[in-house]
Design a protein around this motif. Structure first.
Motif, short mmCIF file in Angstrom:
data_model
loop_
_atom_site.label_atom_id
_atom_site.label_comp_id
_atom_site.label_asym_id
_atom_site.label_seq_id
_atom_site.Cartn_x
_atom_site.Cartn_y
_atom_site.Cartn_z
N ASN A 164 0.84 -1.31 0.01
CA ASN A 164 -0.06 -0.05 0.03
C ASN A 164 0.86 1.12 -0.03
O ASN A 164 1.75 1.49 0.93
CB ASN A 164 -0.85 0.13 1.26
N LEU A 166 1.04 5.53 -0.53
CA LEU A 166 0.36 6.81 -0.29
C LEU A 166 1.05 7.69 -1.10
O LEU A 166 2.43 7.90 -1.01
CB LEU A 166 0.08 7.17 1.09
N TRP A 199 -3.17 4.63 -2.35
CA TRP A 199 -3.71 5.58 -2.00
C TRP A 199 -3.60 7.05 -2.49
O TRP A 199 -2.65 7.58 -2.49
CB TRP A 199 -3.73 5.68 -0.16
N GLY A 232 -4.99 10.26 4.99
CA GLY A 232 -3.73 9.47 4.97
C GLY A 232 -3.33 9.16 6.69
O GLY A 232 -2.91 7.94 6.98
N MET A 236 -2.56 5.36 8.29
CA MET A 236 -1.25 5.02 8.66
C MET A 236 -1.23 4.34 9.99
O MET A 236 -0.41 3.49 10.21
CB MET A 236 -0.36 6.46 8.94
N VAL A 241 -0.85 1.88 5.41
CA VAL A 241 0.23 2.32 4.75
C VAL A 241 1.52 1.76 4.84
O VAL A 241 1.98 1.76 5.82
CB VAL A 241 0.06 4.03 4.64
N ASP A 242 2.02 1.28 3.66
CA ASP A 242 3.34 0.72 3.85
C ASP A 242 4.50 1.65 3.53
O ASP A 242 5.70 1.23 3.61
CB ASP A 242 3.51 -0.73 2.75
N VAL A 244 5.06 5.96 1.86
CA VAL A 244 4.51 7.10 1.33
C VAL A 244 5.77 7.59 0.27
O VAL A 244 6.84 7.35 0.60
CB VAL A 244 4.55 8.33 2.21
N LYS A 266 1.86 14.87 5.65
CA LYS A 266 2.01 13.54 5.44
C LYS A 266 3.38 12.78 5.99
O LYS A 266 3.43 11.71 6.25
CB LYS A 266 2.08 13.04 3.78
N ALA A 270 3.85 10.12 8.68
CA ALA A 270 4.42 8.87 8.53
C ALA A 270 5.64 8.86 9.63
O ALA A 270 5.90 7.59 10.16
CB ALA A 270 5.21 9.23 7.05
#
Ligand code: MRU
Length: 362
Positions: A164, A166, A199, A232, A236, A241-242, A244, A266, A270
């Motif tokens: 995933n 983003l 995403w 986002g 997370m 989310v793996d 960004v 973001k 993250a």
């Protein structure tokens, strides 16, 4: 990349007349696919300013073709050096933040130094615009190969379940010439059969994410989901989310990254959730003169109407009370300390002066 199965680049020369430069009208996407023709400097300048073309690498290449079109419009050799200098200075004012514009125009201007005739200037500027275009394709392709390794690694850790990713704004092929920057590794992974899901931040106010990134991913058959800009961080926190992956409009020699407004948020989210935050960028987006992104990078402020109104399939609609003031900052700066790494055409490096210097020399 493809639109309705046909390969396109974002800018090209008419097959029968190289005095006509063709672009995809990005203001009309995703609802209409229209090709526009640029034949004068002003048309190229306005296409950049009004964001008919946008995205850092594409702005640079369009600017180079715009200077070429200006040379076509000059009918004699009188005061040629002044004309070249004025043309280049004006072109650099079209948009302030993406350094690719100044990079391309400065390079072109330096190559035009000493030309003796307008005919010579026309030939040289055309050849350089084409060369810059090819260079950006090469850069994006190489960024894709380097970034692919990151996705492959995560995919292995996840035992093949979809990675995933983003992304914010459109750092896709529409922002470049082909492949994109942030999207290049995604396309490479998808073509290799590695499971990916993107995403897509909608990216208010101009919605480059929901309009352009979603469109190009759909055209390539890449699984994706459009999310409002404020979603986002929630994803997370829930392990959705793996990685960004974003682009950059200007990166300092110290690794501060300027990108579409909202990118910084973001990066903060993250970091708080221990998720890798990578920036994909060609060296044409690095401003080697700057060391402090927050203090030194000029941030474009655009017309407030982009915030007041939304532009959808059925046209324009008002979102904000008529009397309320609005602010429309186009970009923000993510400090280098929040960036896990830079994916460049030469490989992946840390976002700091030493690593960037090692990668690109002086
Ligand atoms: O205002 P735009 O649409 O030109 O902004 C584009 C971006 O911010 C992109 O993320 C950036 O240019 C990265 S380049 C591929």
């Amino acid at each position: 990349m493809r639109i309705n199965g046909q390969h396109f680049e974002t800018i090209w020369t008419d097959r029968n007349n190289k005095e006509k430069i063709k672009i995809i009208d990005q203001q009309k996407l995703p609802f209409k696919f229209e090709i526009k023709t640029l034949t004068t400097f002003d048309e190229a300048y306005n296409a950049i300013k009004e964001m008919t073309v946008r995205g850092a690498p594409l702005i640079g290449v369009t600017a180079a073709f715009g200077v070429y079109l200006a040379m076509l419009g000059k009918v004699n050799n009188e005061k040629l050096a002044d004309f070249i200098s004025l043309t280049c200075s004006k072109m650099k004012t079209a948009r302030p933040t993406a350094v690719n514009l100044a990079w391309a125009v400065n390079y072109l201007e330096s190559e035009l130094q000493g030309v003796k005739s307008v005919v010579e200037a026309r030939i040289l500027s055309f050849n350089i615009a084409v060369k810059l275009k090819e260079l950006e394709i090469e850069y994006s392709n190489a960024i894709g190969e380097h970034g692919l390794q990151l996705i492959e690694e995560i995919s292995k850790q996840k035992k093949g379940t979809p990675v995933n990713i983003l992304t914010h704004c459109n750092a896709g092929w529409l922002a470049c010439i082909d492949w994109g920057t942030a999207t290049a590794p995604v396309y490479k992974a998808h073509q290799k059969g590695i499971g990916v899901h993107v995403w897509v931040d909608e990216t208010r106010p101009r919605n480059q994410g929901s309009k352009l990134t979603a469109y190009e991913l759909a055209q390539e058959g890449v699984p994706h989901t459009v999310i409002p800009d404020n979603t986002g961080s929630h994803l997370m926190q829930h392990g959705m989310v793996d990685l960004v992956l974003v682009g950059s409009d200007r990166t300092t020699r110290t690794g501060d990254v300027c990108n579409k407004i909202g990118t910084y948020l973001k990066a903060l989210a993250a970091r708080d959730n221990n998720i890798p935050f990578y920036v994909a960028l060609p060296s044409s987006s690095i401003d080697f003169k700057l060391s402090d992104g927050i203090k030194e990078i000029p941030i474009e402020q655009r017309d407030g109407d982009e915030v007041r109104f939304a532009l959808g399939k059925e046209g324009k609609t008002q979102l904000v009370p008529s009397d309320s003031p609005v602010a429309n900052y186009g970009f923000d700066v993510t400090p280098a300390r929040l960036v896990s790494g830079l994916i460049t055409e030469r490989g992946i490096c840390e976002a700091n002066e030493e690593a960037i210097k090692k990668m690109f020399g002086k």
